[in-house]
Design a protein around this motif. Structure first.
Motif, mmCIF file in Angstrom:
data_model
loop_
_atom_site.group_PDB
_atom_site.id
_atom_site.type_symbol
_atom_site.label_atom_id
_atom_site.label_comp_id
_atom_site.label_asym_id
_atom_site.label_seq_id
_atom_site.Cartn_x
_atom_site.Cartn_y
_atom_site.Cartn_z
ATOM 1 N N GLY A 319 78.687 116.656 5.953
ATOM 2 C CA GLY A 319 78.676 116.567 7.409
ATOM 3 C C GLY A 319 78.040 117.775 8.066
ATOM 4 O O GLY A 319 77.423 118.614 7.402
ATOM 5 N N SER A 320 78.174 117.858 9.391
ATOM 6 C CA SER A 320 77.652 119.017 10.114
ATOM 7 C C SER A 320 78.595 119.358 11.264
ATOM 8 O O SER A 320 79.390 118.522 11.694
ATOM 9 N N LEU A 321 78.497 120.583 11.715
ATOM 10 C CA LEU A 321 79.353 121.042 12.816
ATOM 11 C C LEU A 321 78.535 121.922 13.754
ATOM 12 O O LEU A 321 77.857 122.844 13.317
ATOM 13 N N TYR A 322 78.567 121.591 15.029
ATOM 14 C CA TYR A 322 77.921 122.458 16.011
ATOM 15 C C TYR A 322 78.715 122.417 17.306
ATOM 16 O O TYR A 322 79.691 121.660 17.425
ATOM 17 N N PHE A 323 78.330 123.260 18.251
ATOM 18 C CA PHE A 323 79.131 123.297 19.480
ATOM 19 C C PHE A 323 78.276 123.617 20.692
ATOM 20 O O PHE A 323 77.171 124.149 20.590
ATOM 21 N N GLU A 324 78.833 123.248 21.852
ATOM 22 C CA GLU A 324 78.267 123.685 23.130
ATOM 23 C C GLU A 324 79.417 124.323 23.874
ATOM 24 O O GLU A 324 80.537 123.817 23.834
ATOM 25 N N SER A 325 79.138 125.412 24.571
ATOM 26 C CA SER A 325 80.243 126.073 25.243
ATOM 27 C C SER A 325 79.776 126.783 26.507
ATOM 28 O O SER A 325 78.625 127.230 26.596
ATOM 29 N N ARG A 326 80.684 126.846 27.471
ATOM 30 C CA ARG A 326 80.407 127.654 28.669
ATOM 31 C C ARG A 326 81.636 128.509 28.918
ATOM 32 O O ARG A 326 82.770 128.006 28.898
ATOM 33 N N GLU A 327 81.391 129.769 29.145
ATOM 34 C CA GLU A 327 82.520 130.679 29.351
ATOM 35 C C GLU A 327 83.410 130.213 30.494
ATOM 36 O O GLU A 327 82.907 129.830 31.565
ATOM 37 N N ASN A 328 84.687 130.252 30.248
ATOM 38 C CA ASN A 328 85.729 129.855 31.210
ATOM 39 C C ASN A 328 85.679 128.380 31.623
ATOM 40 O O ASN A 328 86.380 127.983 32.545
ATOM 41 N N LYS A 329 84.827 127.610 30.985
ATOM 42 C CA LYS A 329 84.746 126.173 31.303
ATOM 43 C C LYS A 329 85.245 125.334 30.122
ATOM 44 O O LYS A 329 85.785 124.252 30.306
ATOM 45 N N GLY A 330 85.008 125.832 28.917
ATOM 46 C CA GLY A 330 85.467 125.071 27.755
ATOM 47 C C GLY A 330 84.414 124.945 26.673
ATOM 48 O O GLY A 330 83.280 125.398 26.832
ATOM 49 N N THR A 331 84.833 124.346 25.566
ATOM 50 C CA THR A 331 83.962 124.210 24.397
ATOM 51 C C THR A 331 84.023 122.777 23.877
ATOM 52 O O THR A 331 85.092 122.172 23.859
ATOM 53 N N HIS A 332 82.857 122.244 23.493
ATOM 54 C CA HIS A 332 82.794 120.924 22.842
ATOM 55 C C HIS A 332 82.299 121.143 21.426
ATOM 56 O O HIS A 332 81.154 121.552 21.240
ATOM 57 N N PHE A 333 83.166 120.907 20.458
ATOM 58 C CA PHE A 333 82.724 120.932 19.065
ATOM 59 C C PHE A 333 82.358 119.511 18.678
ATOM 60 O O PHE A 333 83.113 118.571 18.940
ATOM 61 N N THR A 334 81.189 119.354 18.047
ATOM 62 C CA THR A 334 80.776 118.028 17.574
ATOM 63 C C THR A 334 80.625 118.087 16.073
ATOM 64 O O THR A 334 79.925 118.960 15.561
ATOM 65 N N LEU A 335 81.321 117.207 15.390
ATOM 66 C CA LEU A 335 81.109 117.169 13.950
ATOM 67 C C LEU A 335 80.710 115.779 13.512
ATOM 68 O O LEU A 335 81.118 114.784 14.111
ATOM 69 N N THR A 336 79.849 115.733 12.514
ATOM 70 C CA THR A 336 79.437 114.448 11.971
ATOM 71 C C THR A 336 79.908 114.385 10.526
ATOM 72 O O THR A 336 79.910 115.408 9.829
ATOM 73 N N LEU A 337 80.330 113.221 10.097
ATOM 74 C CA LEU A 337 80.749 113.021 8.713
ATOM 75 C C LEU A 337 80.142 111.720 8.194
ATOM 76 O O LEU A 337 79.993 110.766 8.984
ATOM 77 N N PRO A 338 79.791 111.661 6.917
ATOM 78 C CA PRO A 338 79.168 110.436 6.403
ATOM 79 C C PRO A 338 80.127 109.249 6.471
ATOM 80 O O PRO A 338 81.296 109.377 6.106
ATOM 81 N N VAL A 339 79.638 108.152 6.946
ATOM 82 C CA VAL A 339 80.479 106.955 7.078
ATOM 83 C C VAL A 339 80.812 106.420 5.677
ATOM 84 O O VAL A 339 80.019 106.557 4.738
ATOM 85 N N ALA A 340 82.033 105.888 5.521
ATOM 86 C CA ALA A 340 82.454 105.373 4.212
ATOM 87 C C ALA A 340 81.719 104.084 3.905
ATOM 88 O O ALA A 340 81.572 103.220 4.772
#
Lengths: 342, 125
Positions: A319-340
């Motif tokens: 899989g993979s993991l990345y994020f978008e974030s803004r100070e004092n606003k919050g963070t979105h972590f997005t992860l992808t995993l291979p479908v079964a």
């Protein structure tokens, strides 16, 4: 040969702690400094007269040389030494096709093995007493309703939460050590599992060491709860635990976890409205032991291992993991995993 | 109905003591052995319903004990749960390959262990 004269007259390359060898297209040696001869245990005459062609020492050198498009690194073992080899194509200003740089990493290797054994032994030594402490405290917690006053009950609860926190820290240390030594990758067990189940299990682990156990109720799972992925259950559960721990720690609002299956992957988004990650810290957050300035102020006792572990374990499962974030606003972590695939 | 008997084999005396005390809470009759050899003798003599077996023990380690248990007709059918601080991801798989029923990583959750034991005693899921 002009270049050889140049090298020999300067003597500079003989004083370097590394071995340097210049190779032509056919893996013939154009030049070798003293350390390279020492590392390979050959004489200059042997090598230059091609009595001992370099590829006979280790055939990987010829293989890499034939397909050389850019720098490559590999290790060879020779005469009880471990040599780190770096083979680089030469620019037009240098004679020959490539330069082989040899670095003696024998001592580094033996220190790494010693370090691994030391950490492994410490982890084991700590786990046994912790098992007794935790079992005894669990026992007290079970008995407390019958004979304990409220103060004693609270003390037992605190002790149990703290021992669980210590256990999770040890787990993080162990995971980080397993990743670093390559052991984690060796014992990868891929199986089919529902993402929502992984998340629920991670939340149970978190609930056990959070002082305020209702804190995990701030996590809301949405999207396709039946989406299944292929991955290492134990490692992915730890990855989700690390990500959700951070989300809960650095925010006070609801945490949303959305599961979105696509054709080849399942995408999971973990969104918080917390303190965020500064632009300056962003490139560093997945590094081992890194703690952003704000994160450190917020939680001085954090190990700085969580995101390193999460990313490594997710990637091990494909899989993979990345994020978008803004100070004092919050963070979105997005992860992808291979479908079964069943 | 008499209580089910659990043998806990671990060289750490305090782990054996606290685990045995804790399992009594779950209506199980637990007793301990402090070495692989003692564990084998106890298993042969008392034939417990389940064995909890540590791996990292001096002289005779848990894998050796498991092998001996499975080779002896008196103890071969007793379910064994591996109970160890050594926890690689493939621990459960390794344990099953070597003949154990299941695997618990130390430190464990008391409740999880009790559930696992009761499930094993009732013959599966």
């Amino acid at each position: 040969m002009e270049i050889q004269t140049l090298f020999e007259t300067t003597e500079l390359f003989d004083h370097l702690p590394i071995g340097i060898i210049l190779l032509d297209n056919e893996a013939k040696i154009l030049y070798s400094n003293q350390n390279a001869l020492k590392f390979l245990a050959v004489s200059k005459e042997d090598i230059l007269d091609l009595l001992i062609p370099l590829p006979s020492i280790d055939d990987r050198i010829r293989v890499h040389l034939t397909n050389l498009n850019g720098p490559v690194s590999f290790e060879i073992s020779i005469n009880n030494r471990t040599l780190l080899c770096q083979l680089k194509p030469n620019s037009s200003e240098l004679p020959g096709k490539a330069t082989l740089i040899l670095e003696d990493v024998t001592r580094y290797k033996s220190i790494t093995i010693l370090k691994s054994e030391f950490i492994s032994s410490i982890l084991h030594r700590l786990r046994d007493p912790l098992t007794s402490i935790k079992t005894s405290l669990s026992l007290l917690q079970h008995l407390q309703e019958t004979f304990m006053n409220p103060d004693a009950k609270e003390i037992v609860d605190i002790s149990l939460t703290e021992s669980n926190r210590l256990i999770l820290f040890l787990n993080d240390l162990r995971n980080s050590f397993y990743i670093e030594t390559g052991l984690a990758e060796q014992d990868l067990v891929l199986e089919t599992t529902k993402v929502s189940y992984l998340i629920e299990k991670a939340l149970i682990d978190l609930g056990r060491f959070t002082e305020n156990q209702s804190d995990v109720l701030r996590v809301r799972i949405s999207g396709n709860r039946n989406a299944s992925i292929s991955g290492d259950f134990q490692k992915l559960k730890d990855a989700f635990r690390c990500l959700l721990y951070n989300a809960l720690l650095y925010s006070t609002e609801e945490i949303t976890v959305e599961i979105k299956p696509e054709s080849d992957t399942v995408i999971v988004q973990i969104n918080d409205l917390g303190i965020g990650i500064s632009e300056a810290d962003a490139p560093m957050v997945f590094k081992r032991f890194f703690k952003g300035q704000k994160a450190a102020e917020h939680n001085p006792n954090g190990s700085g291992l969580g995101l390193f572990i999460a990313k490594s374990f997710i990637e091990m499962s494909g899989g993979s993991l990345y994020f978008e974030s803004r100070e004092n606003k919050g963070t979105h972590f997005t992860l992808t995993l291979p479908v079964a695939r069943n | 109905m008499s209580k089910k008997r659990i043998l806990v084999i671990d060289d750490e005396k305090l782990i054996v003591k606290s685990t045995c005390m804790a399992l009594q809470l779950y209506d199980l009759d637990a007793f301990g052995a402090l070495s692989g050899k003692e564990g084998l003798d106890e298993a042969r003599l008392k034939r417990p319903d389940i064995i909890l077996l540590d791996i990292m023990m001096p002289n005779m380690d848990g894998w050796d004990v498991l092998k001996a248990l499975k080779a002896d007709p008196i103890t071969a059918s007793i379910p064994v749960i591996i109970f160890t601080a050594r926890e690689y991801s493939n621990g459960p798989e390794m344990a099953r390959q070597k003949g154990a029923l299941d695997y618990v990583a130390k430190p464990f959750e008391l409740e999880d262990l009790a559930i696992l034991i009761h499930r094993s005693l009732s013959g599966g899921e």
